[in-house]
Scaffold this motif. Structure first.
Motif, PDB file in Angstrom:
ATOM      1  N   ASP A  79     -10.117   5.853   5.590  1.00 55.30           N
ATOM      2  CA  ASP A  79      -9.286   7.039   5.524  1.00 55.30           C
ATOM      3  C   ASP A  79      -9.613   7.941   6.704  1.00 55.30           C
TER       4      ASP A  79
ATOM      5  N   LYS B 237      -5.036   6.713   8.727  1.00 56.75           N
ATOM      6  CA  LYS B 237      -5.469   5.524   7.991  1.00 56.75           C
ATOM      7  C   LYS B 237      -5.688   4.394   8.988  1.00 56.75           C
ATOM      8  N   LYS B 238      -6.718   3.579   8.705  1.00 56.82           N
ATOM      9  CA  LYS B 238      -7.029   2.473   9.617  1.00 56.82           C
ATOM     10  C   LYS B 238      -7.409   1.233   8.811  1.00 56.82           C
ATOM     11  N   TRP B 239      -6.929   0.066   9.274  1.00 55.34           N
ATOM     12  CA  TRP B 239      -7.355  -1.220   8.734  1.00 55.34           C
ATOM     13  C   TRP B 239      -7.995  -2.018   9.862  1.00 55.34           C
TER      14      TRP B 239
ATOM     15  N   ALA C  38       0.041  -3.732   4.031  1.00 60.29           N
ATOM     16  CA  ALA C  38      -1.232  -3.714   4.758  1.00 60.29           C
ATOM     17  C   ALA C  38      -1.860  -5.102   4.755  1.00 60.29           C
TER      18      ALA C  38
ATOM     19  N   TRP D 190      -8.766  -6.792   4.692  1.00 57.12           N
ATOM     20  CA  TRP D 190      -9.337  -6.078   5.840  1.00 57.12           C
ATOM     21  C   TRP D 190     -10.046  -4.814   5.346  1.00 57.12           C
ATOM     22  N   ASN D 191     -11.020  -4.359   6.096  1.00 56.25           N
ATOM     23  CA  ASN D 191     -11.639  -3.071   5.796  1.00 56.25           C
ATOM     24  C   ASN D 191     -10.606  -1.970   6.001  1.00 56.25           C
ATOM     25  N   SER D 192     -10.638  -0.966   5.142  1.00 62.98           N
ATOM     26  CA  SER D 192      -9.726   0.169   5.308  1.00 62.98           C
ATOM     27  C   SER D 192     -10.530   1.457   5.360  1.00 62.98           C
TER      28      SER D 192
ATOM     29  N   TYR E 274       0.864  -1.181   0.000  1.00 64.39           N
ATOM     30  CA  TYR E 274       0.000   0.000   0.000  1.00 64.39           C
ATOM     31  C   TYR E 274       0.900   1.230   0.000  1.00 64.39           C
TER      32      TYR E 274
ATOM     33  N   ASN F 151      -7.082  -4.344  14.724  1.00 69.62           N
ATOM     34  CA  ASN F 151      -6.974  -3.188  13.839  1.00 69.62           C
ATOM     35  C   ASN F 151      -5.577  -2.600  13.834  1.00 69.62           C
TER      36      ASN F 151
END
Length: 220
Positions: free
Chosen positions: A97, A105-107, A89, A93-95, A79, A116
């Motif tokens: 912004d 940024k979060k996964w 990354a 997984w859900n990502s 990524y 997470n």
């Protein structure tokens, strides 16, 4: 799990320090800069907590540790962000912004959202060029652990592509296991947090360490 809301007033030693002793004006500049930044992921590094002491820095990390490139058989994917950083990354997984005041940024795992990865950044003055301004890594880790009501499992430092990284491993008393990476580059202090439930940590450990080892706050 929050983004930095204050930066520190002064820096208590953290372990891999490699700062030359600054002059008085540089110390003041850094102190002012860090006084404006601060909560690092769930554990506040407050002005009353860590005390900056650049003169305590004595050793310089010179050995380079290669950036992690393994994709773990497809569990990780490259990524690259247009804002100037890159990472491996977690695949599938859900990502998300940026959420103001929380992260850039979060996964989040599809099966267990408690698993997470969060990346946060806060601008600092150009005179702040390395995370070792906080002091020796073990001292910083101990202070962060106290604020988290956590046991400090490990506090390590490494240099990769000229950037100094501090990595902490916490077993938090609320049943959370957290890995935390801190570094400074290009006028920002970066915080990368990988969290899971304590009982799931053995299954996540390798994945999380590879994610932290792949992060680079620049693209070149």
């Amino acid at each position: 799990m929050g983004r930095f809301i204050n930066l520190l007033l002064a820096a208590a030693p953290l372990t891999v320090s490699g700062f030359s002793v600054p002059n008085d004006s540089q110390v003041v500049s850094r102190r002012e800069s860090f006084a404006k930044a601060a909560s690092v992921i769930g554990g506040t590094i407050a002005a009353s907590g860590l005390v900056m002491n650049p003169s305590a820095a004595s050793a310089t990390v010179t050995d380079e540790t290669p950036i992690v490139t393994t994709r773990m058989g497809g569990l990780l994917e490259k990524y690259q962000d247009s804002r100037g950083w890159k990472i491996l990354a977690p695949s599938g997984w859900n990502s998300f912004d940026g959420e103001v005041g929380a992260y850039d940024k979060k996964w989040q795992d599809l099966v267990d959202p408690f698993d997470n990865i969060k990346l946060s950044s806060t601008p600092v003055k150009s005179t702040t060029t390395s995370i070792d301004i906080l002091g020796p890594v073990e001292d910083v880790g101990a202070s962060l652990a106290a604020k988290r009501d956590a046991k400090l499992i490990a506090a390590e430092e490494r240099q990769t592509d000229g950037v100094l990284f501090y990595t902490f491993d916490f077993a938090i008393n609320d049943g959370t296991h957290q890995l935390l990476l801190l570094c400074v580059n290009k006028g920002k202090i970066w915080s990368l947090d990988a969290s899971t439930r304590e009982k799931r940590y053995p299954k996540r450990k390798e994945l999380y360490y590879n994610i932290l080892g792949s992060f680079m706050p620049k693209l070149s």
